[in-house]
Scaffold this active site. Structure first.
Site, PDB file in Angstrom:
ATOM      1  N   CYS A 156       0.849  -1.196   0.000  1.00  0.00           N
ATOM      2  CA  CYS A 156       0.000   0.000   0.000  1.00  0.00           C
ATOM      3  C   CYS A 156       0.881   1.241   0.000  1.00  0.00           C
ATOM      4  CB  CYS A 156      -0.942  -0.018   1.182  1.00  0.00           C
ATOM      5  SG  CYS A 156      -0.103  -0.133   2.737  1.00  0.00           S
TER       6      CYS A 156
HETATM    7  C1  UN1 Z   1       1.044  -2.527   3.456  1.00  0.00           C
HETATM    8  O1  UN1 Z   1       1.440  -2.634   2.302  1.00  0.00           O
HETATM    9  O2  UN1 Z   1      -0.167  -2.758   3.744  1.00  0.00           O
HETATM   10  O3  UN1 Z   1       5.996   0.558   5.166  1.00  0.00           O
HETATM   11  C2  UN1 Z   1       1.918  -2.216   4.604  1.00  0.00           C
HETATM   12  C3  UN1 Z   1       5.934  -0.493   4.519  1.00  0.00           C
HETATM   13  C4  UN1 Z   1       5.680  -1.770   5.265  1.00  0.00           C
HETATM   14  C5  UN1 Z   1       4.222  -1.983   5.474  1.00  0.00           C
HETATM   15  C6  UN1 Z   1       3.345  -1.891   4.263  1.00  0.00           C
HETATM   16  N1  UN1 Z   1       6.368  -1.712   6.530  1.00  0.00           N
HETATM   17  O4  UN1 Z   1       6.075  -0.519   3.311  1.00  0.00           O
END
Ligand code: UN1
Length: 517
Positions: free
Chosen positions: A287
Protein backbone atom coordinates in the site's frame (compact mmCIF):
# COMPACT_ATOMS: atom_id res chain seq x y z
CA UNK A 1 3.83 -31.49 1.01
CA UNK A 2 0.64 -29.44 0.82
CA UNK A 3 -1.13 -29.04 4.15
CA UNK A 4 -4.83 -28.70 4.74
CA UNK A 5 -5.55 -25.77 7.00
CA UNK A 6 -8.74 -24.28 8.34
CA UNK A 7 -10.20 -21.96 10.93
CA UNK A 8 -9.07 -22.11 14.56
CA UNK A 9 -11.80 -21.23 17.04
CA UNK A 10 -11.40 -21.51 20.80
CA UNK A 11 -8.02 -23.16 20.26
CA UNK A 12 -9.50 -25.99 18.18
CA UNK A 13 -9.63 -26.61 14.47
CA UNK A 14 -13.09 -25.96 13.06
CA UNK A 15 -14.28 -29.37 11.80
CA UNK A 16 -15.70 -28.83 8.32
CA UNK A 17 -15.42 -26.57 5.30
CA UNK A 18 -18.90 -25.05 4.86
CA UNK A 19 -17.40 -22.32 2.64
CA UNK A 20 -15.69 -24.83 0.34
CA UNK A 21 -12.01 -25.48 -0.28
CA UNK A 22 -9.37 -23.39 -1.96
CA UNK A 23 -5.95 -24.32 -3.28
CA UNK A 24 -3.03 -21.98 -2.60
CA UNK A 25 -0.23 -22.38 -5.13
CA UNK A 26 3.32 -21.09 -5.08
CA UNK A 27 3.15 -18.12 -7.49
CA UNK A 28 6.79 -18.69 -8.51
CA UNK A 29 6.13 -22.37 -9.30
CA UNK A 30 2.46 -22.73 -10.06
CA UNK A 31 2.65 -26.50 -10.20
CA UNK A 32 3.49 -26.53 -6.48
CA UNK A 33 0.48 -26.75 -4.20
CA UNK A 34 1.37 -25.04 -0.90
CA UNK A 35 -1.83 -25.61 1.04
CA UNK A 36 -5.50 -26.40 0.78
CA UNK A 37 -7.68 -24.02 2.75
CA UNK A 38 -10.88 -25.28 4.30
CA UNK A 39 -13.08 -22.24 4.32
CA UNK A 40 -15.66 -21.23 6.87
CA UNK A 41 -18.95 -19.46 6.19
CA UNK A 42 -20.68 -16.48 7.78
CA UNK A 43 -21.80 -18.71 10.65
CA UNK A 44 -18.19 -19.70 11.35
CA UNK A 45 -17.31 -16.03 11.68
CA UNK A 46 -20.21 -15.35 14.04
CA UNK A 47 -19.31 -18.40 16.13
CA UNK A 48 -15.70 -17.20 16.45
CA UNK A 49 -16.96 -13.80 17.62
CA UNK A 50 -19.19 -15.48 20.19
CA UNK A 51 -16.25 -17.47 21.57
CA UNK A 52 -14.14 -14.31 21.63
CA UNK A 53 -16.92 -12.46 23.46
CA UNK A 54 -17.05 -15.18 26.14
CA UNK A 55 -13.29 -15.12 26.64
CA UNK A 56 -12.98 -11.33 26.81
CA UNK A 57 -13.83 -10.52 30.47
CA UNK A 58 -11.33 -13.11 31.74
CA UNK A 59 -8.60 -11.81 29.47
CA UNK A 60 -9.33 -8.19 30.44
CA UNK A 61 -9.04 -9.23 34.10
CA UNK A 62 -5.58 -10.71 33.50
CA UNK A 63 -3.08 -8.11 34.73
CA UNK A 64 -1.71 -6.11 31.82
CA UNK A 65 1.94 -7.02 32.62
CA UNK A 66 0.96 -10.70 32.36
CA UNK A 67 -0.67 -9.99 29.00
CA UNK A 68 2.59 -8.29 28.05
CA UNK A 69 4.47 -11.41 29.08
CA UNK A 70 2.35 -13.44 26.65
CA UNK A 71 3.26 -10.98 23.91
CA UNK A 72 6.92 -11.43 24.87
CA UNK A 73 6.57 -15.19 24.50
CA UNK A 74 4.87 -14.79 21.13
CA UNK A 75 7.78 -12.61 19.99
CA UNK A 76 10.26 -15.23 21.17
CA UNK A 77 8.46 -18.09 19.43
CA UNK A 78 8.26 -16.08 16.22
CA UNK A 79 11.98 -15.31 16.47
CA UNK A 80 12.77 -19.01 17.01
CA UNK A 81 10.76 -19.76 13.85
CA UNK A 82 11.88 -16.73 11.84
CA UNK A 83 13.39 -18.58 8.88
CA UNK A 84 10.62 -21.19 8.72
CA UNK A 85 7.90 -18.57 8.70
CA UNK A 86 9.75 -16.40 6.16
CA UNK A 87 10.20 -19.40 3.86
CA UNK A 88 6.49 -20.11 4.05
CA UNK A 89 5.68 -16.48 3.19
CA UNK A 90 8.01 -16.60 0.18
CA UNK A 91 6.57 -19.91 -1.01
CA UNK A 92 3.04 -18.69 -0.63
CA UNK A 93 3.12 -15.15 -2.03
CA UNK A 94 6.48 -15.00 -3.86
CA UNK A 95 7.94 -12.19 -1.74
CA UNK A 96 11.75 -12.21 -2.04
CA UNK A 97 13.14 -14.18 0.89
CA UNK A 98 15.15 -11.27 2.29
CA UNK A 99 11.97 -9.19 2.38
CA UNK A 100 10.07 -12.05 4.00
CA UNK A 101 12.72 -12.18 6.72
CA UNK A 102 12.16 -8.42 7.15
CA UNK A 103 8.43 -8.98 7.37
CA UNK A 104 8.84 -11.56 10.15
CA UNK A 105 11.26 -9.18 11.88
CA UNK A 106 8.49 -6.58 11.82
CA UNK A 107 6.34 -9.01 13.85
CA UNK A 108 9.18 -9.47 16.35
CA UNK A 109 9.72 -5.70 16.57
CA UNK A 110 6.01 -5.22 17.20
CA UNK A 111 6.08 -7.78 20.02
CA UNK A 112 9.20 -6.17 21.47
CA UNK A 113 7.51 -2.79 21.50
CA UNK A 114 4.24 -3.94 23.04
CA UNK A 115 5.55 -6.41 25.61
CA UNK A 116 6.51 -3.48 27.83
CA UNK A 117 3.33 -1.63 27.04
CA UNK A 118 1.76 -4.21 29.34
CA UNK A 119 3.75 -2.54 32.11
CA UNK A 120 2.78 0.95 30.98
CA UNK A 121 -0.70 1.40 29.49
CA UNK A 122 -0.44 4.61 31.44
CA UNK A 123 -3.37 6.63 32.61
CA UNK A 124 -3.03 10.08 34.16
CA UNK A 125 -3.68 11.68 37.52
CA UNK A 126 -5.29 15.04 36.88
CA UNK A 127 -5.69 17.90 39.39
CA UNK A 128 -9.24 18.66 40.47
CA UNK A 129 -10.70 22.17 40.66
CA UNK A 130 -11.83 21.36 44.20
CA UNK A 131 -10.03 20.27 47.38
CA UNK A 132 -10.16 16.69 48.61
CA UNK A 133 -10.96 15.38 45.19
CA UNK A 134 -8.78 13.47 42.70
CA UNK A 135 -9.23 12.89 38.98
CA UNK A 136 -7.83 9.96 37.01
CA UNK A 137 -7.86 8.47 33.54
CA UNK A 138 -7.65 4.79 32.66
CA UNK A 139 -7.35 2.93 29.40
CA UNK A 140 -10.14 0.33 29.17
CA UNK A 141 -10.14 -2.46 26.56
CA UNK A 142 -12.69 -2.04 23.78
CA UNK A 143 -13.90 -5.68 23.79
CA UNK A 144 -13.85 -8.01 20.79
CA UNK A 145 -11.73 -6.90 17.85
CA UNK A 146 -12.40 -8.30 14.36
CA UNK A 147 -9.31 -7.95 12.20
CA UNK A 148 -9.35 -8.40 8.41
CA UNK A 149 -6.05 -8.15 6.55
CA UNK A 150 -4.57 -8.45 3.05
CA UNK A 151 -2.13 -10.92 1.52
CA UNK A 152 0.84 -8.69 0.68
CA UNK A 153 1.97 -8.69 4.32
CA UNK A 154 0.47 -11.94 5.56
CA UNK A 155 2.07 -11.79 9.02
CA UNK A 156 3.45 -8.27 9.71
CA UNK A 157 0.28 -6.29 9.08
CA UNK A 158 -1.96 -8.57 11.16
CA UNK A 159 0.56 -8.34 14.00
CA UNK A 160 0.11 -4.55 14.03
CA UNK A 161 -3.52 -5.14 15.02
CA UNK A 162 -3.44 -8.40 16.94
CA UNK A 163 -0.51 -7.72 19.28
CA UNK A 164 -1.65 -4.31 20.61
CA UNK A 165 -5.27 -5.52 20.72
CA UNK A 166 -4.23 -8.43 22.94
CA UNK A 167 -1.97 -6.45 25.24
CA UNK A 168 -4.80 -3.95 25.78
CA UNK A 169 -7.12 -6.73 27.02
CA UNK A 170 -9.22 -7.34 23.91
CA UNK A 171 -9.96 -10.69 22.36
CA UNK A 172 -9.48 -11.14 18.64
CA UNK A 173 -11.08 -12.77 15.62
CA UNK A 174 -8.70 -12.58 12.69
CA UNK A 175 -9.70 -13.17 9.08
CA UNK A 176 -6.55 -13.60 7.00
CA UNK A 177 -6.77 -13.55 3.22
CA UNK A 178 -7.96 -16.94 2.01
CA UNK A 179 -5.12 -17.10 -0.53
CA UNK A 180 -2.39 -17.15 2.16
CA UNK A 181 -3.73 -20.01 4.29
CA UNK A 182 -0.47 -21.64 5.29
CA UNK A 183 1.28 -18.43 6.42
CA UNK A 184 -1.90 -17.52 8.29
CA UNK A 185 -2.19 -20.88 9.99
CA UNK A 186 1.49 -20.88 10.92
CA UNK A 187 1.22 -17.39 12.36
CA UNK A 188 -1.93 -18.33 14.29
CA UNK A 189 -0.18 -21.38 15.75
CA UNK A 190 2.77 -19.26 16.87
CA UNK A 191 0.41 -16.80 18.54
CA UNK A 192 -1.54 -19.56 20.27
CA UNK A 193 1.64 -21.17 21.59
CA UNK A 194 2.53 -17.96 23.41
CA UNK A 195 0.29 -18.91 26.33
CA UNK A 196 -3.06 -17.34 25.48
CA UNK A 197 -6.14 -18.75 27.23
CA UNK A 198 -8.64 -20.46 24.92
CA UNK A 199 -10.83 -18.23 22.83
CA UNK A 200 -8.68 -15.11 23.24
CA UNK A 201 -7.34 -15.39 19.70
CA UNK A 202 -9.32 -17.00 16.89
CA UNK A 203 -8.77 -17.25 13.19
CA UNK A 204 -11.48 -17.65 10.56
CA UNK A 205 -10.39 -18.80 7.14
CA UNK A 206 -13.02 -17.42 4.77
CA UNK A 207 -13.51 -15.53 1.54
CA UNK A 208 -14.03 -11.78 1.75
CA UNK A 209 -17.77 -11.50 0.94
CA UNK A 210 -18.55 -14.38 3.30
CA UNK A 211 -16.60 -12.76 6.12
CA UNK A 212 -18.35 -9.45 5.39
CA UNK A 213 -21.70 -11.15 5.84
CA UNK A 214 -20.45 -12.77 9.06
CA UNK A 215 -19.20 -9.41 10.31
CA UNK A 216 -22.54 -7.79 9.56
CA UNK A 217 -24.32 -10.48 11.57
CA UNK A 218 -21.81 -10.37 14.41
CA UNK A 219 -22.20 -6.58 14.65
CA UNK A 220 -25.99 -6.93 14.64
CA UNK A 221 -25.73 -9.44 17.46
CA UNK A 222 -23.46 -7.12 19.45
CA UNK A 223 -20.49 -9.50 19.28
CA UNK A 224 -17.89 -7.11 17.82
CA UNK A 225 -16.72 -3.81 19.28
CA UNK A 226 -13.89 -2.82 16.98
CA UNK A 227 -12.98 -3.62 13.39
CA UNK A 228 -9.49 -3.34 11.96
CA UNK A 229 -9.21 -3.57 8.19
CA UNK A 230 -6.29 -3.34 5.78
CA UNK A 231 -7.25 -3.58 2.13
CA UNK A 232 -8.86 -1.71 -0.74
CA UNK A 233 -10.53 1.68 -0.46
CA UNK A 234 -13.80 0.26 -1.84
CA UNK A 235 -14.09 -2.48 0.77
CA UNK A 236 -12.90 -0.06 3.47
CA UNK A 237 -15.73 2.29 2.58
CA UNK A 238 -18.28 -0.53 2.96
CA UNK A 239 -16.79 -1.59 6.29
CA UNK A 240 -16.90 2.03 7.44
CA UNK A 241 -20.59 2.25 6.53
CA UNK A 242 -21.33 -1.00 8.33
CA UNK A 243 -19.51 0.08 11.49
CA UNK A 244 -21.10 3.52 11.34
CA UNK A 245 -24.52 1.91 11.70
CA UNK A 246 -23.34 0.56 15.03
CA UNK A 247 -21.71 3.85 16.06
CA UNK A 248 -18.30 2.27 15.73
CA UNK A 249 -15.23 3.76 14.21
CA UNK A 250 -13.08 1.09 12.54
CA UNK A 251 -9.33 1.33 12.01
CA UNK A 252 -9.06 1.48 8.20
CA UNK A 253 -5.75 1.20 6.36
CA UNK A 254 -6.59 1.50 2.69
CA UNK A 255 -4.96 2.11 -0.65
CA UNK A 256 -2.42 4.65 -1.77
CA UNK A 257 -1.14 6.42 -4.87
CA UNK A 258 2.02 7.50 -3.21
CA UNK A 259 3.93 10.42 -4.76
CA UNK A 260 7.68 10.90 -4.79
CA UNK A 261 8.87 14.41 -5.71
CA UNK A 262 12.32 14.91 -7.22
CA UNK A 263 13.49 18.52 -6.79
CA UNK A 264 16.15 20.04 -9.09
CA UNK A 265 18.74 19.94 -6.28
CA UNK A 266 18.13 16.24 -5.48
CA UNK A 267 20.84 13.60 -5.49
CA UNK A 268 19.51 11.82 -8.59
CA UNK A 269 21.20 8.48 -7.96
CA UNK A 270 19.72 8.39 -4.47
CA UNK A 271 16.30 9.22 -5.93
CA UNK A 272 16.69 6.41 -8.47
CA UNK A 273 17.48 3.93 -5.67
CA UNK A 274 14.42 5.10 -3.76
CA UNK A 275 12.16 4.81 -6.81
CA UNK A 276 13.49 1.38 -7.69
CA UNK A 277 12.70 -0.02 -4.26
CA UNK A 278 9.43 1.76 -3.62
CA UNK A 279 8.14 1.31 -7.17
CA UNK A 280 9.17 -2.27 -7.83
CA UNK A 281 10.04 -3.85 -4.48
CA UNK A 282 7.43 -6.50 -3.55
CA UNK A 283 6.46 -6.22 -7.27
CA UNK A 284 4.78 -2.91 -6.39
CA UNK A 285 2.28 -4.72 -4.18
CA UNK A 286 2.51 -2.60 -1.04
CA UNK A 287 0.00 0.00 0.00
CA UNK A 288 3.07 2.22 0.41
CA UNK A 289 4.43 1.46 -3.09
CA UNK A 290 5.37 4.38 -5.29
CA UNK A 291 2.55 5.53 -7.57
CA UNK A 292 3.88 8.57 -9.42
CA UNK A 293 7.35 10.13 -9.55
CA UNK A 294 6.93 13.88 -9.86
CA UNK A 295 10.13 15.26 -11.39
CA UNK A 296 11.25 18.82 -11.98
CA UNK A 297 11.48 19.69 -15.69
CA UNK A 298 15.17 20.57 -15.43
CA UNK A 299 16.17 17.07 -14.29
CA UNK A 300 13.36 15.04 -15.87
CA UNK A 301 15.31 13.58 -18.81
CA UNK A 302 18.44 12.81 -16.84
CA UNK A 303 16.47 11.24 -13.98
CA UNK A 304 14.39 9.15 -16.35
CA UNK A 305 17.34 7.77 -18.27
CA UNK A 306 19.07 6.75 -15.02
CA UNK A 307 15.84 5.29 -13.59
CA UNK A 308 15.13 3.33 -16.77
CA UNK A 309 18.70 1.98 -16.81
CA UNK A 310 18.39 0.86 -13.18
CA UNK A 311 15.07 -0.88 -13.84
CA UNK A 312 16.48 -2.45 -17.00
CA UNK A 313 19.39 -4.05 -15.17
CA UNK A 314 17.48 -5.06 -12.02
CA UNK A 315 17.26 -8.76 -11.21
CA UNK A 316 13.72 -10.09 -11.42
CA UNK A 317 12.67 -13.69 -10.89
CA UNK A 318 13.00 -16.56 -8.44
CA UNK A 319 12.19 -15.10 -5.00
CA UNK A 320 14.65 -17.34 -3.13
CA UNK A 321 17.46 -15.70 -5.17
CA UNK A 322 18.76 -12.17 -4.72
CA UNK A 323 16.13 -10.33 -6.82
CA UNK A 324 14.43 -6.94 -6.75
CA UNK A 325 11.10 -8.67 -7.06
CA UNK A 326 9.49 -12.00 -7.74
CA UNK A 327 6.06 -13.04 -8.97
CA UNK A 328 2.69 -11.47 -8.25
CA UNK A 329 1.03 -12.72 -5.06
CA UNK A 330 -1.52 -14.89 -6.87
CA UNK A 331 -3.41 -15.19 -10.16
CA UNK A 332 -6.01 -12.73 -8.93
CA UNK A 333 -3.30 -10.09 -8.40
CA UNK A 334 -1.84 -10.82 -11.85
CA UNK A 335 -5.22 -10.46 -13.58
CA UNK A 336 -6.02 -7.20 -11.77
CA UNK A 337 -2.62 -5.82 -12.72
CA UNK A 338 -3.24 -6.61 -16.39
CA UNK A 339 -6.37 -4.48 -16.13
CA UNK A 340 -4.37 -1.55 -14.81
CA UNK A 341 -1.88 -1.88 -17.65
CA UNK A 342 -4.79 -0.94 -19.92
CA UNK A 343 -4.72 2.52 -18.32
CA UNK A 344 -1.54 3.27 -20.30
CA UNK A 345 -2.65 5.64 -23.10
CA UNK A 346 -1.19 6.51 -26.52
CA UNK A 347 0.10 9.88 -25.21
CA UNK A 348 2.22 8.07 -22.61
CA UNK A 349 5.77 7.04 -23.28
CA UNK A 350 7.06 3.71 -21.97
CA UNK A 351 10.63 3.73 -20.73
CA UNK A 352 13.16 0.96 -20.45
CA UNK A 353 12.77 -2.19 -22.52
CA UNK A 354 9.13 -1.13 -23.17
CA UNK A 355 8.00 -4.77 -22.93
CA UNK A 356 4.96 -4.96 -20.67
CA UNK A 357 2.68 -7.63 -19.28
CA UNK A 358 3.45 -11.19 -18.30
CA UNK A 359 7.04 -12.35 -18.67
CA UNK A 360 7.44 -15.67 -20.47
CA UNK A 361 9.25 -17.32 -23.35
CA UNK A 362 7.00 -15.41 -25.77
CA UNK A 363 7.58 -12.08 -23.96
CA UNK A 364 11.04 -12.49 -22.43
CA UNK A 365 13.04 -10.31 -20.08
CA UNK A 366 16.78 -10.24 -20.48
CA UNK A 367 18.64 -11.55 -17.43
CA UNK A 368 15.52 -13.10 -15.88
CA UNK A 369 16.48 -15.23 -12.86
CA UNK A 370 14.92 -18.70 -13.07
CA UNK A 371 12.10 -20.01 -15.25
CA UNK A 372 9.62 -17.26 -16.17
CA UNK A 373 7.03 -19.71 -17.50
CA UNK A 374 6.81 -21.43 -14.13
CA UNK A 375 5.31 -18.44 -12.31
CA UNK A 376 3.30 -15.24 -12.39
CA UNK A 377 5.99 -12.75 -13.38
CA UNK A 378 5.36 -9.31 -14.89
CA UNK A 379 7.60 -6.82 -16.64
CA UNK A 380 8.43 -3.62 -14.79
CA UNK A 381 6.72 -0.69 -16.51
CA UNK A 382 7.65 3.00 -16.37
CA UNK A 383 5.03 5.30 -17.87
CA UNK A 384 6.16 8.84 -18.64
CA UNK A 385 3.91 11.79 -19.45
CA UNK A 386 1.32 11.16 -16.72
CA UNK A 387 -1.01 14.11 -16.13
CA UNK A 388 -3.71 14.79 -13.57
CA UNK A 389 -6.37 14.03 -16.18
CA UNK A 390 -5.17 10.44 -16.68
CA UNK A 391 -7.04 7.59 -15.05
CA UNK A 392 -3.65 6.08 -14.21
CA UNK A 393 -2.84 9.18 -12.12
CA UNK A 394 -5.79 8.66 -9.75
CA UNK A 395 -5.94 4.86 -9.67
CA UNK A 396 -4.00 2.67 -7.28
CA UNK A 397 -2.30 0.17 -9.59
CA UNK A 398 -1.06 -2.59 -7.29
CA UNK A 399 1.86 -4.00 -9.29
CA UNK A 400 5.19 -3.20 -10.98
CA UNK A 401 4.16 0.03 -12.71
CA UNK A 402 5.37 3.55 -11.94
CA UNK A 403 4.02 6.75 -13.50
CA UNK A 404 6.21 9.79 -14.14
CA UNK A 405 4.88 13.35 -14.22
CA UNK A 406 6.84 16.57 -14.50
CA UNK A 407 6.47 20.01 -12.95
CA UNK A 408 7.87 23.52 -13.29
CA UNK A 409 6.86 25.13 -9.96
CA UNK A 410 6.61 23.84 -6.41
CA UNK A 411 2.86 24.59 -6.44
CA UNK A 412 2.45 22.32 -9.45
CA UNK A 413 4.41 19.58 -7.70
CA UNK A 414 2.14 19.84 -4.65
CA UNK A 415 -1.00 19.77 -6.79
CA UNK A 416 0.25 16.57 -8.44
CA UNK A 417 1.27 15.06 -5.10
CA UNK A 418 -2.15 15.62 -3.50
CA UNK A 419 -4.63 15.73 -6.39
CA UNK A 420 -5.53 12.00 -6.47
CA UNK A 421 -7.19 12.16 -3.06
CA UNK A 422 -5.19 9.35 -1.45
CA UNK A 423 -3.00 10.32 1.48
CA UNK A 424 -0.97 7.40 2.75
CA UNK A 425 2.75 7.78 2.11
CA UNK A 426 4.85 10.36 0.25
CA UNK A 427 8.44 11.30 -0.37
CA UNK A 428 10.59 14.23 -1.42
CA UNK A 429 14.18 14.14 -2.67
CA UNK A 430 15.95 17.44 -2.04
CA UNK A 431 18.90 18.88 -0.17
CA UNK A 432 17.14 22.13 0.70
CA UNK A 433 15.48 22.20 4.16
CA UNK A 434 12.98 24.81 2.94
CA UNK A 435 11.61 22.30 0.41
CA UNK A 436 11.44 19.63 3.10
CA UNK A 437 9.34 21.66 5.49
CA UNK A 438 7.11 23.18 2.81
CA UNK A 439 6.43 19.69 1.50
CA UNK A 440 5.74 18.36 4.99
CA UNK A 441 3.25 21.16 5.66
CA UNK A 442 1.36 20.88 2.42
CA UNK A 443 1.29 17.14 1.69
CA UNK A 444 -1.97 15.46 2.67
CA UNK A 445 -0.29 12.09 3.37
CA UNK A 446 -0.05 10.61 6.84
CA UNK A 447 3.58 9.61 6.23
CA UNK A 448 6.40 11.66 4.73
CA UNK A 449 9.86 10.43 3.72
CA UNK A 450 12.78 12.74 3.05
CA UNK A 451 15.42 11.34 0.72
CA UNK A 452 13.95 7.91 1.32
CA UNK A 453 11.55 5.48 -0.29
CA UNK A 454 7.75 5.81 0.15
CA UNK A 455 7.68 2.26 1.53
CA UNK A 456 9.48 0.63 4.43
CA UNK A 457 8.06 2.36 7.50
CA UNK A 458 9.58 1.35 10.84
CA UNK A 459 7.31 -0.62 13.13
CA UNK A 460 6.95 1.95 15.93
CA UNK A 461 6.06 5.18 14.08
CA UNK A 462 2.40 5.99 13.46
CA UNK A 463 1.28 4.26 10.26
CA UNK A 464 -1.83 5.31 8.39
CA UNK A 465 -3.41 7.67 5.94
CA UNK A 466 -6.02 10.27 5.18
CA UNK A 467 -8.62 10.81 2.47
CA UNK A 468 -9.05 7.72 0.29
CA UNK A 469 -6.29 5.99 2.29
CA UNK A 470 -8.15 5.72 5.57
CA UNK A 471 -10.26 7.38 8.22
CA UNK A 472 -7.39 8.93 10.13
CA UNK A 473 -6.72 5.99 12.45
CA UNK A 474 -3.10 5.21 13.12
CA UNK A 475 -1.41 1.91 13.77
CA UNK A 476 1.90 1.07 15.40
CA UNK A 477 3.73 2.53 18.37
CA UNK A 478 1.81 4.15 21.21
CA UNK A 479 -0.63 5.70 18.74
CA UNK A 480 -2.47 2.44 18.07
CA UNK A 481 -3.39 2.18 21.76
CA UNK A 482 -6.16 4.68 21.04
CA UNK A 483 -7.65 2.13 18.62
CA UNK A 484 -7.79 -0.71 21.12
CA UNK A 485 -8.60 1.12 24.34
CA UNK A 486 -11.18 3.68 25.35
CA UNK A 487 -10.34 6.40 27.79
CA UNK A 488 -12.27 6.15 31.02
CA UNK A 489 -12.21 9.04 33.46
CA UNK A 490 -12.79 8.74 37.17
CA UNK A 491 -13.26 11.34 39.88
CA UNK A 492 -13.07 10.57 43.57
CA UNK A 493 -14.34 13.04 46.13
CA UNK A 494 -13.20 12.37 49.71
CA UNK A 495 -14.34 15.74 51.17
CA UNK A 496 -17.37 14.10 52.77
CA UNK A 497 -19.76 16.56 51.15
CA UNK A 498 -21.21 17.12 47.69
CA UNK A 499 -18.91 19.54 45.86
CA UNK A 500 -20.46 20.67 42.57
CA UNK A 501 -18.16 21.12 39.58
CA UNK A 502 -18.01 24.69 38.22
CA UNK A 503 -20.28 25.92 41.03
CA UNK A 504 -18.43 25.15 44.26
CA UNK A 505 -15.04 26.24 42.98
CA UNK A 506 -13.13 28.80 45.10
CA UNK A 507 -13.08 32.23 43.47
CA UNK A 508 -9.86 34.18 42.88
CA UNK A 509 -10.21 37.72 44.26
CA UNK A 510 -8.39 39.52 41.42
CA UNK A 511 -8.56 43.31 40.87
CA UNK A 512 -9.29 43.48 37.15
CA UNK A 513 -9.64 47.29 37.32
CA UNK A 514 -5.90 47.59 37.93
CA UNK A 515 -4.02 49.52 35.17
CA UNK A 516 -0.29 50.18 34.78
CA UNK A 517 0.65 53.86 35.32
C1 UN1 B 1 1.04 -2.53 3.46
O1 UN1 B 1 1.44 -2.63 2.30
O2 UN1 B 1 -0.17 -2.76 3.74
O3 UN1 B 1 6.00 0.56 5.17
C2 UN1 B 1 1.92 -2.22 4.60
C3 UN1 B 1 5.93 -0.49 4.52
C4 UN1 B 1 5.68 -1.77 5.27
C5 UN1 B 1 4.22 -1.98 5.47
C6 UN1 B 1 3.35 -1.89 4.26
N1 UN1 B 1 6.37 -1.71 6.53
O4 UN1 B 1 6.07 -0.52 3.31
Amino acid sequence: MARTVGSIIGGDGAPSAPGGKLEARNPAHLEELVAVAELGDAGTFVEACRIAREAQPGWAATPAPVRGRVVQQIGRIVEENKERLARLVTREIGKPYRESLGEVQEVIDTCNFFLSEGRRLYGQTVPSEMPDKQLFTFRAPVGVAAVITAGNFPVAVPSWYVIPALVCGNTVVWKPPEYTPSSAEAFAQLILHGGLPEGVFNMVMAEGPVAFEGLERALDEGLVDKVGFTGSTDVGRRIGELCGRHLQSPCLELGGKNPLVVMPDADLDLAVDGCLFSGFGTAGQRCTSLGTVIVHDSVHDEFLSRFAAAVESAAIGEPFEDVLYGPMISERFGRRFEGWLDLVQPHHKLYGSSATGRIGTGNPREGFVGDPDAGLYYHPTIVDGVTMEDELYGTESFGPIVGVASFASFDEAMALANGHGYGLSSSIYTNDPKNVFRFRERISAGMVSVNNSTSGAEAHLPFGGNGRSGNGGRQAGIWVLDQFTRWQSMNWDYSGKLQKAQMDVADVPADLGFRLP
